[in-house]
Design a protein around this motif. Structure first.
Motif, PDB file in Angstrom:
ATOM      1  N   GLN A 114      79.775 -23.922  14.239  1.00  0.00           N
ATOM      2  CA  GLN A 114      80.458 -23.069  13.530  1.00  0.00           C
ATOM      3  C   GLN A 114      79.622 -21.852  12.744  1.00  0.00           C
ATOM      4  OE1 GLN A 114      80.505 -26.468  12.813  1.00  0.00           O
ATOM      5  NE2 GLN A 114      82.209 -27.003  13.850  1.00  0.00           N
ATOM      6  N   ALA A 115      80.392 -20.909  12.315  1.00  0.00           N
ATOM      7  CA  ALA A 115      79.445 -19.855  11.809  1.00  0.00           C
ATOM      8  C   ALA A 115      79.748 -19.781  10.232  1.00  0.00           C
ATOM      9  CB  ALA A 115      80.390 -18.227  12.205  1.00  0.00           C
ATOM     10  N   THR A 116      80.097 -21.144  10.007  1.00  0.00           N
ATOM     11  CA  THR A 116      80.078 -21.559   8.590  1.00  0.00           C
ATOM     12  C   THR A 116      79.003 -22.311   8.188  1.00  0.00           C
ATOM     13  OG1 THR A 116      81.660 -23.061   8.897  1.00  0.00           O
ATOM     14  CG2 THR A 116      82.545 -20.999   8.125  1.00  0.00           C
ATOM     15  N   ARG A 125      71.894 -19.185  10.022  1.00  0.00           N
ATOM     16  CA  ARG A 125      71.631 -19.036   8.619  1.00  0.00           C
ATOM     17  C   ARG A 125      70.379 -18.389   8.203  1.00  0.00           C
ATOM     18  NH1 ARG A 125      72.617 -23.528   3.791  1.00  0.00           N
ATOM     19  NH2 ARG A 125      72.358 -21.985   2.156  1.00  0.00           N
ATOM     20  N   GLY A 167      87.136 -16.697  11.621  1.00  0.00           N
ATOM     21  CA  GLY A 167      85.791 -17.282  12.083  1.00  0.00           C
ATOM     22  C   GLY A 167      85.504 -18.575  11.557  1.00  0.00           C
ATOM     23  N   VAL A 220      74.431 -14.815   7.240  1.00  0.00           N
ATOM     24  CA  VAL A 220      74.245 -15.069   8.755  1.00  0.00           C
ATOM     25  C   VAL A 220      74.050 -13.942   9.598  1.00  0.00           C
ATOM     26  CG1 VAL A 220      76.183 -15.776  10.585  1.00  0.00           C
ATOM     27  CG2 VAL A 220      76.021 -17.129   8.296  1.00  0.00           C
ATOM     28  N   VAL A 260      73.866 -13.123  14.120  1.00  0.00           N
ATOM     29  CA  VAL A 260      74.099 -13.657  15.432  1.00  0.00           C
ATOM     30  C   VAL A 260      73.093 -12.862  16.425  1.00  0.00           C
ATOM     31  CG1 VAL A 260      75.652 -13.812  17.382  1.00  0.00           C
ATOM     32  CG2 VAL A 260      76.343 -13.935  14.996  1.00  0.00           C
ATOM     33  N   HIS A 289      80.616 -22.334  23.727  1.00  0.00           N
ATOM     34  CA  HIS A 289      80.259 -22.281  22.095  1.00  0.00           C
ATOM     35  C   HIS A 289      80.258 -23.441  21.354  1.00  0.00           C
ATOM     36  CE1 HIS A 289      79.703 -19.642  18.820  1.00  0.00           C
ATOM     37  NE2 HIS A 289      80.623 -20.411  18.051  1.00  0.00           N
ATOM     38  N   PRO A 349      83.764 -18.091   6.553  1.00  0.00           N
ATOM     39  CA  PRO A 349      82.602 -17.411   6.147  1.00  0.00           C
ATOM     40  C   PRO A 349      82.898 -16.751   4.623  1.00  0.00           C
ATOM     41  CG  PRO A 349      83.070 -16.635   8.295  1.00  0.00           C
ATOM     42  CD  PRO A 349      84.309 -17.390   7.913  1.00  0.00           C
ATOM     43  N   THR A 398      73.872 -18.298  16.383  1.00  0.00           N
ATOM     44  CA  THR A 398      74.250 -17.980  15.020  1.00  0.00           C
ATOM     45  C   THR A 398      73.338 -18.819  13.876  1.00  0.00           C
ATOM     46  OG1 THR A 398      76.439 -17.593  15.926  1.00  0.00           O
ATOM     47  CG2 THR A 398      76.072 -17.990  13.537  1.00  0.00           C
TER      48      THR A 398
END
Lengths: 505, 505
Positions: free
Chosen positions: A186-188, A217, B456, A111, A113, A183, B345, A215
């Motif tokens: 998700q960061a996942t 992938r 996160g 990942v 950003v 925002h 994450p 963000t």
């Protein structure tokens, strides 16, 4: 509510330092248009250009836009080929190219950003240090920004295997029309809390909010690739080859189809002899740990169809695919041309190409075709020869950023110089061409778009609607969908200040 | 506007034939709840259930809902584990399971068009005849419908490589709240005309419209797979293994992590000896033409970390992964448990599991963990032993549809029988448990969700918000995002008749 130039400029000058703000006419002109065709578009240089350096800068400018009622045209590198970055009357341009920091690179999570002004190639270079890549690879990747890629949901060559921009965007930071920062996502890799606002912003061409953080992938940068060039006598057989590769359950990273006229153009520009070796060229790249196995299967499949197929490790194949990748639509002064961007179900590739060949003949225009054949996304380029140009101007109508029409590197490209354009001119390209030539070109373009829709396709695979393709949008979308989009726009931007006049009707 | 039962039933009876409409109490009860936990939810059997057989049926029912002002709860197989399909007071349930036709299978385009009631496994069986698959594979795939999968943006085991439901949905046919039928998206892999309404509907849990047609992208059904079972002494090392596989640039189709308590539960149910062989189990499957090469790399990587790794072609590995895939969360009468669905994450997997182990100890609850480790999506199951159950009832709180807690096949699962539930009971599970046990369970659940967010992550990787997870949604989403979602809901369904009370706050 519209304010006088003086009020707006005064407000801007009190909010932004001189280095962050310009009203220099050359700069205004440079920010007035992008790489799209100017037909159907009135050029209106903006009142000013603001170079934001932070989210706070963006919020401050958006709030001034709300206060004074001016339109805000957000722009990255301005490489849109659909007029998505053209400025409008009385607008202020927000240039995000100085927000160009990679804020986080998390290789273990795959990942990153980034700020919106990060150039696609720069993100890829940073990811490559960790054996990773950012998959979406529009032809403009060496100059276009991630923010612009997000705005247009940019595609490229690797999409059939790795997806488009939307498939690589996990989360966004967005400044809304009232200056609020939100925002989304998700960061996942997985996340299903609430509505998918992230996907709604992706491809909305900056009309719903201003993306100030992305963000993404990342994917594995393959340690192995194999490249195949296959020459066919018949276009039909080449297109069949694309389907047969699918049936062999191989998913290449890249599958490009080039027609005879594209090969001739390459030969002319590069001194190559492609057109002597066949009438259609497939360029294919496999990657991943199975790259060699997959390439062997592909070579067998294509040889079985009678193609002349390059040997493993062919340097020419590598060179050809790089040429295709880097091909840009500028540089040919001898024609007026417009490149298109339709997509059709890939089983219809042959039918589609045959039909537009007929169309080109009917309307006496020239045609060359390249296609991201793996996902049915075609870039036909229609042109009329410059012999039909009026002698008064050499202007060009380019939308085929992604079409393989490379100039020799040393040739200076012929580009639109906005400072030479009269903002009151309705259509620069039309003014330079006899009406008959322009109407033939338009008839061919309209026909090609209609054909794509009739075959179950779309008017734009990856370039976006921008301002240029608005006239075709209601051919694809129903009145109900158009109304729904308008109501969504009203939720996000009721005063229609953010990138007005593009993306939706 | 709300109408009396009589008016509504009269209108329904005049609009639908008897075979398409039921008010049988047992049927109403069966349609009142799904597979989610009932805490925090009042059970309200619907007034009636309509079994739609066509888009016209759906439109007719939606228009009746508009006319009479009743809520419409749309439902497929009812396998939601978040209460996404629970009915509300005075509602009518729209059951779409009879709209179960595969309308088109276009193997050359790798595309299919299906009605919403088609079962995931049936679509996969039809696709398999052409060497293709529909990639999203939730644990419920043998019973859940594509419409339900779309509503929840369902995930599964193969997501890290093949994406979630959103990544396989190209276009939708949707009936809006006023009965209008719209079509969104494209039948092609690429398409960027207008806003991405398709993605907005995917995962919106039926709150924005009723999906009556789904155009999906299919993927290659791999002719080769290799399965690996790797036993580790330490959880930390297993999680490190997941990251090392990524660093080796291998993207497995499946990467499942099972903790010691999950292995013990499997041993108990299956008579196996997994827990004697290690404390953490990684189950990995590679596919595609490079499957064998990738599996060899993975075995080397994991052996290098000290794992006990299965040999190529291991039948046990295959059996274990099938067991994991088919594991369902029902069948254990000796505990009250709630399974969760957070994602973090993936570099935080170890930290997260360690932290919830501490949490379980702190609150004296039991914990077992399985994870789709490739994408950081964890299914921790928290439980208290049935010795704490009040003797008055044996009820169960199950949300871990996807957790590996297999019952022996012959064991009759303990399920909620809605006909035994008093609709006025606030919380069936709470009523059966001493307050102290329930509050300990809740404290652990709340803590586990907070921890995911602090790292996160997200409160739900793939199960959706439904009704059950609403109480955590504002831990993840800001007030601004919540307000924005509400305004989008207002655009689509201003009277809030479609699946009210779920997905968003």
């Amino acid at each position: 509510m519209s304010a006088s130039d003086n009020d707006v400029l005064k407000a801007l000058r009190s909010a932004f330092a001189p280095h962050a703000l310009t009203t220099d006419p050359a700069e205004l002109d440079a920010h007035a248009v992008d790489k799209g065709p100017l037909e159907h578009w009135q050029v209106h240089p903006p009142r000013a250009v603001v170079f934001a350096e932070s989210t706070q800068d963006v919020q401050r400018l958006v709030r001034l836009s709300a206060e004074h009622g001016f339109a805000l045209i957000t722009r990255g590198a301005g490489t849109s080929v659909s007029g998505g970055a053209n400025s409008t009357e009385g607008s202020v341009v927000l240039n995000l190219t100085r927000m160009n920091q990679i804020l986080a690179m998390r290789p273990e999570d795959e990942v990153a950003v980034v700020e919106p002004g990060v150039i696609n190639a720069d993100l890829n270079a940073a990811a490559a240090e960790h054996g990773l890549m950012y998959a979406p690879d529009p032809a403009s990747y060496r100059t276009s920004t991630i923010g612009g890629n997000v705005a247009t949901n940019a595609g490229g060559l690797r999409c059939a295997k790795y997806g488009v921009t939307r498939d690589s965007v996990l989360a966004l930071d967005v400044v809304l029309a009232d200056g609020t920062l939100i925002h989304t996502g998700q960061a996942t890799f997985k996340g299903v809390a609430g509505y998918d606002l992230t996907s709604l912003f992706v491809g909305s061409e900056g009309t719903l909010g201003i993306v100030v953080g992305v963000t993404v992938r990342l994917r594995h940068l393959s340690p192995h690739t194999e490249t195949i060039a296959a020459f066919f006598e018949e276009l039909t057989t080449a297109a069949q080859g694309v389907l047969e590769i699918g049936k062999a359950r191989v998913q290449p990273a890249i599958t490009e189809l080039l027609d005879r006229n594209t090969m001739l153009a390459l030969d002319q520009a590069q001194g190559s002899d492609l057109a002597q070796r066949g009438n259609t060229l497939l360029l294919i790249q496999t990657d991943g740990h199975g790259a060699a196995i997959e390439a062997e299967i592909i070579r067998d499949v294509l040889r079985g169809l009678g193609a002349t197929v390059s040997d493993p490790g062919s340097a020419e194949s590598e060179r050809l695919i790089e040429l295709r990748r880097h091909a840009r639509g500028d540089g040919i002064a001898t024609e007026v041309r417009v490149g298109e961007d339709v997509a059709v179900p890939r089983s219809r590739l042959v039918d589609y190409i045959r039909a537009i060949e007929d169309l080109a003949e009917e309307h006496q225009v020239q045609l060359k075709v390249v296609a991201h054949a793996g996902d049915g996304n075609l870039h036909p380029t229609f042109s009329v020869p410059s012999s039909e140009l009026s002698p008064s101007a050499v202007s060009e109508t380019t939308a085929d950023d992604d079409a393989a029409s490379p100039a020799a590197p040393e040739a200076a490209p012929v580009t639109i110089d906005p400072s030479n354009l009269d903002p009151t001119t309705v259509d620069a390209a039309e003014s330079d061409l006899p009406a008959s030539a322009m109407s033939r070109l338009h008839a061919a373009l309209d026909g090609s778009v209609r054909l794509a829709l009739e075959m179950g396709g779309t008017i734009t695979g990856e370039h976006g609607i921008g301002t240029y393709k608005l006239r075709w949008l209601d051919w694809e979308q129903s009145a109900e969908v158009i109304a729904l989009q308008r109501r969504i726009k009203d939720v996000f931007d009721p005063e229609c200040r953010l990138n007005p006049g593009r993306a939706i009707l």
